[in-house]
Each structure stands twice: as C-alpha cells, then as structure tokens.
Design a protein around this motif. Structure first.
Motif, mmCIF file in Angstrom:
data_model
loop_
_atom_site.group_PDB
_atom_site.id
_atom_site.type_symbol
_atom_site.label_atom_id
_atom_site.label_comp_id
_atom_site.label_asym_id
_atom_site.label_seq_id
_atom_site.Cartn_x
_atom_site.Cartn_y
_atom_site.Cartn_z
ATOM 1 N N UNK A 225 40.343 45.699 38.315
ATOM 2 C CA UNK A 225 41.477 45.243 39.143
ATOM 3 C C UNK A 225 42.507 46.365 39.313
ATOM 4 N N UNK A 226 42.827 47.045 38.205
ATOM 5 C CA UNK A 226 43.832 48.114 38.267
ATOM 6 C C UNK A 226 43.309 49.278 39.089
ATOM 7 N N UNK A 227 42.067 49.673 38.843
ATOM 8 C CA UNK A 227 41.482 50.803 39.554
ATOM 9 C C UNK A 227 41.438 50.546 41.056
ATOM 10 N N UNK A 228 40.953 49.391 41.441
ATOM 11 C CA UNK A 228 40.850 49.054 42.857
ATOM 12 C C UNK A 228 42.230 49.029 43.501
ATOM 13 N N UNK A 229 43.199 48.441 42.824
ATOM 14 C CA UNK A 229 44.551 48.365 43.375
ATOM 15 C C UNK A 229 45.147 49.750 43.578
ATOM 16 N N UNK B 296 32.670 42.262 44.120
ATOM 17 C CA UNK B 296 32.538 42.052 45.568
ATOM 18 C C UNK B 296 33.344 40.835 46.032
ATOM 19 N N UNK B 297 33.151 39.718 45.346
ATOM 20 C CA UNK B 297 33.719 38.464 45.828
ATOM 21 C C UNK B 297 35.210 38.345 45.530
ATOM 22 N N UNK B 298 35.657 38.910 44.416
ATOM 23 C CA UNK B 298 37.056 38.765 44.009
ATOM 24 C C UNK B 298 37.911 39.943 44.453
ATOM 25 N N UNK B 299 37.355 41.153 44.368
ATOM 26 C CA UNK B 299 38.139 42.360 44.652
ATOM 27 C C UNK B 299 37.789 43.002 45.989
ATOM 28 N N UNK B 300 36.720 42.545 46.623
ATOM 29 C CA UNK B 300 36.330 43.116 47.906
ATOM 30 C C UNK B 300 35.684 44.482 47.812
ATOM 31 N N UNK B 301 35.178 44.836 46.636
ATOM 32 C CA UNK B 301 34.534 46.139 46.455
ATOM 33 C C UNK B 301 33.165 46.115 47.124
ATOM 34 N N UNK B 302 32.814 47.219 47.776
ATOM 35 C CA UNK B 302 31.522 47.320 48.443
ATOM 36 C C UNK B 302 30.726 48.555 48.014
ATOM 37 N N UNK B 303 31.293 49.373 47.133
ATOM 38 C CA UNK B 303 30.584 50.573 46.682
ATOM 39 C C UNK B 303 30.372 50.498 45.170
ATOM 40 N N UNK B 304 29.109 50.652 44.760
ATOM 41 C CA UNK B 304 28.767 50.530 43.346
ATOM 42 C C UNK B 304 27.852 51.670 42.910
ATOM 43 N N UNK B 305 27.995 52.031 41.649
ATOM 44 C CA UNK B 305 27.139 53.027 41.010
ATOM 45 C C UNK B 305 26.361 52.312 39.913
#
Length: 298
Positions: A56-60, A89-98
């Motif tokens: 959450x912190x990183x994405x923000x 994806x569902x909560x933070x809207x992230x679309x890029x993963x390693x």
C-alpha cells in the motif's frame, strides 16, 4: 530498473517515513522503474500482513511521483502467490508483477509450464516479469521462455543476472519477443548487439554514474562501457569482501548498504532469521570508495 529496500525499526515494524523518503529520492533522480519484494526487498520473508502494508505504501508513493509500481511475489506456495496478486490487482490497482518459481525443489519442465499457465492464465489483464535465479534450483531457458510467451502474451519481460555470454545471447536471439533486464556484468556485453534493460544494483552507488553506464549501453559507447564495467567489477569485489566479513549473507544485506550510503539513517537490519551487514563494515567500504573511486561515491 531497480529495487526499493525496506527499512525495519528495532521492533521489526516498517519505518514508513524512511521508506517513502527512499522511493521519493529515487524518483527525483529519474529512477522511475522501481519494484519491491525481490530478494533485496525481502519478498521471501514477509507475511501477508506485511506484504499488504508495504505494498500500500509503495504503490501510494510511486503514484504520487507519477510512476507505475511493480510488486514482486515470492512464495513456496502458488495459492499464496495467487492471493497476493489478486489483492494487489483488485485492491490497489497494480498491473505489473515480478514472479519467480517456487524454490523448495527444482521444477520439471512440465511443472514450469503448469506454473506459468495457472498464474499468467488467471491474470490476463496484468503484465509479468519473470525473475530467473538459481535460488529456485533451476533456470528457465530461453527456448522455454519463447514457448511460454507464445501461450501467454502477458509475460513481457525477464530479469537475469548472468554474465554468461552464451546465456545472454540466447535470451536475445531465442526469446527476442521479451524485454530482458540483465545485471550490470551482463549489460555491457548485451548492449553490443541488443537493446537490454539494465537491472541496476551496484551502480546505484552514485545515481548519476548509474545513468551514465546505462546511457553508454544505449549508445553502444564501447570505450565508456569497458571503463565503467571494469570499475564496477573492481568495486564490486571490494564491496562483497568488506560487507560479507567472511559470511555469505543474503542479497538484501548488500542492497541495504547501497541505500545506507545515500541515507545513513537507513537501518541495515533484515527480518529474522537473516542477519544484515553491520555499520562498521559499511563505513569501511565508504572510506574505500571515497579514496579509490570518488566518482562512484554518493
């Protein structure tokens, strides 16, 4: 592309202020392709609550700097990986993963394909970079990448730290449909015949010098590549010997020193049971760098 490392308080809680300051500093230096939770980011050690809090912190912070975040997902358990990706994806809207292979035992070829089929097939709206490392007890070969990418166009990139010229060339010739990020030792060679991404690590000693090394590769400036690659090799040998102090610490011990050089407030501790570097060793290395390679000093 580079990592963010996670600062822990003496009670092993996230130091959010230092973490945000690290990310903001890297973004301000034009290092916008950042991820967290690789080996250096202790993705193997965090539990679900820590993963969600730090994510959450990183994405923000990344989005505050107009940069797109990438989250690493490491686990022995495929269901755990699927759950963490779904949350991000569902909560933070992230679309890029390693992602990396489960590491308890080396996967057979059919198992490798089953792993990618299940994970990539379930999140077709996301993009994935595969982190290819021997900690997983086997490497994905270039021809396997080509087959997986043909089935799953959301596999878009790989991360390989090899300095084997044969393996580097095979990645770019056999699996040319993917973007390959190579480590600093493989980058100079790959730049001579391809357009590699740079997985930057040691070269973040000095953020401007790191960008100069990358630019030399893009321009195929062989003289500068050879010079800087040679300097990094010598510095790297000293760095490893000084920081390890005869041990064989996990990667994050070194990577935290690299950021401590920019921010001496940054703690070097790792999540238990892993032991980080000590400040006296980091101080000795900084003294060496200032005396022998001042252009690489922060």
């Amino acid at each position: 592309m580079g990592t963010a490392v996670v600062p822990w308080t003496d009670s092993f809680e996230l130091d959010e202020g230092l973490f945000r300051a690290e990310i903001a500093s890297l973004l301000a230096a034009d290092y916008t392709h950042l991820y967290v939770f690789g080996t250096a980011g202790e993705g193997y050690a965090v539990d679900d609550a820590q993963f969600e809090q730090i994510a959450r912190v990183f994405v923000d912070e990344m989005r505050s700097g107009n940069a797109e975040p990438m989250l690493g997902v490491i686990s022995l358990s495929l269901p755990t990986m699927l759950r963490r990706i779904a949350f991000a994806r569902d909560t933070l809207g992230v679309r890029r993963f390693q992602i990396s292979l489960p590491s308890w035992g080396a996967l057979e070829e059919a198992e490798v394909h089953a792993f990618f089929d299940d994970l990539l097939g379930r999140f077709e709206d996301c993009q994935f970079l595969h982190y290819n490392l021997l900690r997983t007890k086997r490497l994905v070969r270039a021809n396997e990448y080509a087959m997986i990418a043909a089935d799953h166009p959301n596999l878009v990139a790989t991360k390989n730290t090899t300095d084997s010229m044969q393996r580097v060339r095979e990645l770019f010739s056999v699996a040319s449909m993917l973007l390959h990020f190579v480590g600093e030792r493989g980058f100079a060679y790959a730049s001579l015949f391809a357009e590699p991404g740079l997985l930057i690590s040691l070269a973040t000693l000095n953020l401007e010098m790191g960008k100069r090394y990358f630019a030399a590769g893009q321009a195929r400036d062989v003289a500068t590549l050879i010079q800087l690659d040679g300097e990094l090799h010598t510095i790297g040998q000293q760095f490893l010997s000084t920081i390890s102090e005869g041990r064989a610490p996990i990667d994050g011990a070194y990577d935290k020193v690299l950021w401590w050089l920019h921010d001496p407030r940054f703690p070097l501790r790792l999540l238990p049971p892993y032991a980080g570097a000590n400040n006296a060793a980091a101080e000795r290395f900084l003294m060496y760098l200032r005396e022998r390679y001042p252009s690489w000093a922060p």
